[in-house]
Design a protein around this motif. Structure first.
Motif, PDB file in Angstrom:
ATOM      1  N   PRO A 171       0.745  -5.640  -6.715  1.00 21.18           N
ATOM      2  CA  PRO A 171       0.111  -5.699  -8.037  1.00 21.18           C
ATOM      3  C   PRO A 171       1.135  -5.496  -9.152  1.00 21.18           C
ATOM      4  O   PRO A 171       2.065  -4.698  -9.018  1.00 21.18           O
ATOM      5  CB  PRO A 171      -0.897  -4.541  -8.001  1.00 21.18           C
TER       6      PRO A 171
ATOM      7  N   SER B   4      -5.950  -3.324   3.730  1.00 23.98           N
ATOM      8  CA  SER B   4      -4.744  -2.519   3.425  1.00 23.98           C
ATOM      9  C   SER B   4      -3.477  -3.173   3.957  1.00 23.98           C
ATOM     10  O   SER B   4      -2.561  -2.497   4.403  1.00 23.98           O
ATOM     11  CB  SER B   4      -4.857  -1.106   4.010  1.00 23.98           C
TER      12      SER B   4
ATOM     13  N   THR C  36       0.826  -1.214   0.000  1.00 23.88           N
ATOM     14  CA  THR C  36       0.000   0.000   0.000  1.00 23.88           C
ATOM     15  C   THR C  36       0.861   1.264   0.000  1.00 23.88           C
ATOM     16  O   THR C  36       0.486   2.271  -0.604  1.00 23.88           O
ATOM     17  CB  THR C  36      -0.956   0.013   1.214  1.00 23.88           C
TER      18      THR C  36
ATOM     19  N   ARG D 276     -10.811   1.482  -1.411  1.00 23.10           N
ATOM     20  CA  ARG D 276      -9.502   1.994  -0.999  1.00 23.10           C
ATOM     21  C   ARG D 276      -8.671   0.940  -0.290  1.00 23.10           C
ATOM     22  O   ARG D 276      -7.491   0.755  -0.557  1.00 23.10           O
ATOM     23  CB  ARG D 276      -9.686   3.213  -0.082  1.00 23.10           C
ATOM     24  N   ARG D 277      -9.292   0.191   0.645  1.00 22.92           N
ATOM     25  CA  ARG D 277      -8.541  -0.762   1.467  1.00 22.92           C
ATOM     26  C   ARG D 277      -8.492  -2.157   0.848  1.00 22.92           C
ATOM     27  O   ARG D 277      -7.821  -3.030   1.362  1.00 22.92           O
ATOM     28  CB  ARG D 277      -9.170  -0.856   2.862  1.00 22.92           C
ATOM     29  N   GLY D 278      -9.246  -2.368  -0.252  1.00 25.55           N
ATOM     30  CA  GLY D 278      -9.333  -3.713  -0.830  1.00 25.55           C
ATOM     31  C   GLY D 278     -10.426  -4.495  -0.145  1.00 25.55           C
ATOM     32  O   GLY D 278     -11.376  -4.968  -0.763  1.00 25.55           O
ATOM     33  N   GLU D 279     -10.294  -4.606   1.170  1.00 17.62           N
ATOM     34  CA  GLU D 279     -11.282  -5.302   1.984  1.00 17.62           C
ATOM     35  C   GLU D 279     -11.436  -4.496   3.270  1.00 17.62           C
ATOM     36  O   GLU D 279     -10.483  -3.871   3.737  1.00 17.62           O
ATOM     37  CB  GLU D 279     -10.768  -6.715   2.302  1.00 17.62           C
TER      38      GLU D 279
ATOM     39  N   ARG E  25     -16.001  -5.795   0.384  1.00 14.32           N
ATOM     40  CA  ARG E  25     -15.116  -5.061  -0.527  1.00 14.32           C
ATOM     41  C   ARG E  25     -15.074  -3.584  -0.200  1.00 14.32           C
ATOM     42  O   ARG E  25     -16.062  -2.997   0.218  1.00 14.32           O
ATOM     43  CB  ARG E  25     -15.615  -5.239  -1.972  1.00 14.32           C
TER      44      ARG E  25
ATOM     45  N   ALA F 100       1.024  -7.977   1.711  1.00 18.00           N
ATOM     46  CA  ALA F 100       0.009  -8.268   0.702  1.00 18.00           C
ATOM     47  C   ALA F 100       0.730  -8.287  -0.635  1.00 18.00           C
ATOM     48  O   ALA F 100       1.775  -7.652  -0.796  1.00 18.00           O
ATOM     49  CB  ALA F 100      -1.079  -7.198   0.708  1.00 18.00           C
TER      50      ALA F 100
END
Length: 559
Positions: A330, A457, A300, A488-491, A485, A327
């Motif tokens: 990407p 995040s 992040t 901003r935080r993904g989850e 979902r 995490a």
């Protein structure tokens, strides 16, 4: 049979095994002081402490804790601070006093602090001044007797051109008051020499807390040896020396930041540039100003950095190594980072139970969105989650690990410890709870989790822990925590709540969220609350959390 598939991509020039040190984690600092005492150790908002100055303060603080506060060998001491020079000094002082560091997330609030104090039996805490309001109730309860309060600005230059974040820049140590509170400078002023360092590599050093499926967080017992394995291993995997400068912005209370941004640089004798809170423009300024060579981050932070409108003007030319975990990185962001720095972002994988990395990508051949390969002396395999039979390469199962950095067990939880290990080929293997597979070259990939977890995040949120805390709310009859979902935080965290009968008319989502913010770290707090008359349950009365999670996923898919 030991899994050795990964040896075909083992990085050139890196030994297959490391001769682990015989001493303690504090001994690493003592050696660096002898070798590089005049070199900069800690750099913070325009001020620098050399290694010799750092050690002098470590010794004074250790002596104060021993002689004035009665801290004895093996005692647990809470370290409750944001990234700051005092965190590093406090960490090494606790170890120099032969005591055990209990690193505490500075986002933790009353209920979490109360649990840590009760569970560890700690009576002394080192805390940031801004966190005193949260630990004061624990002192009033009689659980903690003394708090040494750190005012971060005291270690910054008076003429600093980069202010400390928010309220931290104007805090004054004279306002650090309250029951049991001792000001940091007053503790150092006593300058009481500590007793001889008696700890050995087999004594407990650090107990990071790991949440999980059973509610309250559990302490992971690490001795000086297991801490040294990943600290020394990180330096050996990606070689570093006294000329390196590390940007310490990963939280130091977390095992990855602790090892990669603090203990590793201390071993190498390099400088540590400390950031108390993430700010992409400040990070870029510090990298350019101090010619930072190593930056460990979570994805992040990297995403935030490359998405800055100022990204093209950042001077990141001094960087020679970037990477991290928490995490998956990407692909698009990894490409942008490569364009900015010319470097590959090297991902790794580890847990509190393995004191940071058990797997790292080879520096010579990193893969993206990949856990990496098992590092020195680690035997990691994939097994069927139920039968625990080893699975062939390519099949998905639970990742299990045997290695020198694996923890000694959960603090005062022998049954939980026993459930976390099983024997294979005459060796104890730790069950990570992560599902993954091994590719033909020996790289490990994660696909899912056996255990129920929300990744907000990069912060791991364990629903059972949040549920256990929320059950203290007088107006909640039942609660189930699921992920939902978030752009901003993904989850993010969602609470499905059954209110008490008497509260149905007046209880609101804002009431619950506000209460949670006072009792637990902000990242664990639900941002969405849904009220329901009943939770779905199995015939044995267990809440069917998966049913709620699937329903939420369908809703998100439809949206």
């Amino acid at each position: 049979m030991t899994n050795r598939l990964h040896m075909q991509v083992w990085p050139a020039g890196v030994p297959e095994s490391v001769e682990w040190p015989a001493g303690t984690v504090y001994d690493n600092l003592a050696k660096t002081v002898a070798d590089h005492g005049d070199r900069p150790a800690l750099i913070y908002h325009g001020a620098t402490l050399s290694y010799a100055q750092m050690d002098a303060q470590v010794q004074a603080l250790a002596g104060f804790m021993q002689h004035e506060l009665g801290v004895a060998k093996g005692d647990r001491v809470l370290l409750y601070m944001q990234n700051s020079p005092q965190f590093v000094l406090g960490y090494y002082a606790i170890l120099r006093a032969d005591a055990v560091v209990v690193p505490v997330n500075p986002m933790n609030r009353h209920a979490e602090l109360e649990h840590l104090a009760q569970d560890t039996g700690a009576t002394v805490a080192l805390a940031g001044q801004e966190l005193l309001p949260f630990i004061a109730p624990v002192v009033e309860q009689g659980l903690i007797s003394h708090v040494i309060a750190a005012t971060y600005a005291d270690y910054a230059a008076p003429d600093r051109d980069i202010p400390l974040p928010g309220e931290l820049d104007t805090m004054d140590a004279k306002d650090a008051t309250g029951p049991g509170v001792i000001r940091w400078a007053d503790a150092l002023e006593r300058a009481t020499p500590p007793r001889p360092h008696r700890a050995t590599r087999d004594d407990l050093a650090v107990i990071p807390y790991s949440s999980g499926t059973t509610g309250q967080p559990k302490g992971c017992m690490h001795n000086h040896f297991t801490v040294n394995v990943t600290a020394w291993g990180g330096v050996a995997w990606n070689p570093s020396d006294e000329t390196d400068v590390s940007l310490a912005v990963l939280p130091l209370f977390h095992v990855t930041g602790m090892q990669a941004c603090m203990n590793g640089p201390v071993i190498a004798g390099g400088a540590i540039v400390l950031m108390t809170r993430w700010n992409r423009d400040v990070a870029a300024t510090l990298i350019a100003r101090h010619r930072v060579t190593r930056w460990r981050s979570i994805s992040t932070m990297a995403i935030d950095m490359v998405n800055s409108p100022n990204a093209d003007s950042y001077d990141l030319s001094s960087l020679t190594a970037i990477g991290g975990g928490g995490a998956a990185m990407p692909q698009a962001i990894a490409r942008k980072l490569h364009d900015l720095t010319g470097l590959d972002y090297v991902e790794g994988y580890g847990l509190s139970e393995t004191m940071a990395a058990s797997h790292i990508n080879p520096v010579t051949g990193p893969r993206r969105q990949c856990l990496g390969i098992p590092v020195f002396d680690v035997d990691s395999r994939v097994v069927h989650p139920d039968s625990l039979q080893e699975l062939p390469q390519g099949e998905v199962g639970e990742i299990v690990t045997h290695g020198p950095q694996v923890f000694l067990g959960y603090w005062q939880r022998p049954e939980e410890t026993a459930k976390s290990f099983f024997e294979m080929d005459g060796k104890p293997f730790f069950r990570t709870g992560d599902l993954g597979y091994i590719d033909p070259q020996g790289y490990f990939y994660m696909v899912d989790r056996v255990k129920r977890m929300i990744n907000a995040s990069g912060f791991k949120v364990w629903p059972a822990e949040v549920e256990a805390l929320m059950h203290h709310h007088p107006d909640i009859a039942e609660v189930c925590i699921i992920g939902t979902r978030d752009p901003r935080r993904g989850e993010t965290v969602k609470a499905v709540v059954v209110p008490q009968e008497k509260a149905r008319a007046h209880l609101t989502a804002d009431d619950i969220i506000g209460w949670c913010r006072a009792e637990m770290a902000a990242y664990k707090c639900p941002t969405v609350v849904e009220f329901t008359d009943a939770l779905p349950k199995s015939g044995s009365g267990k809440v069917l959390w998966r049913e709620l999670a699937e329903r939420e996923a369908q809703k998100a898919g439809a949206a």
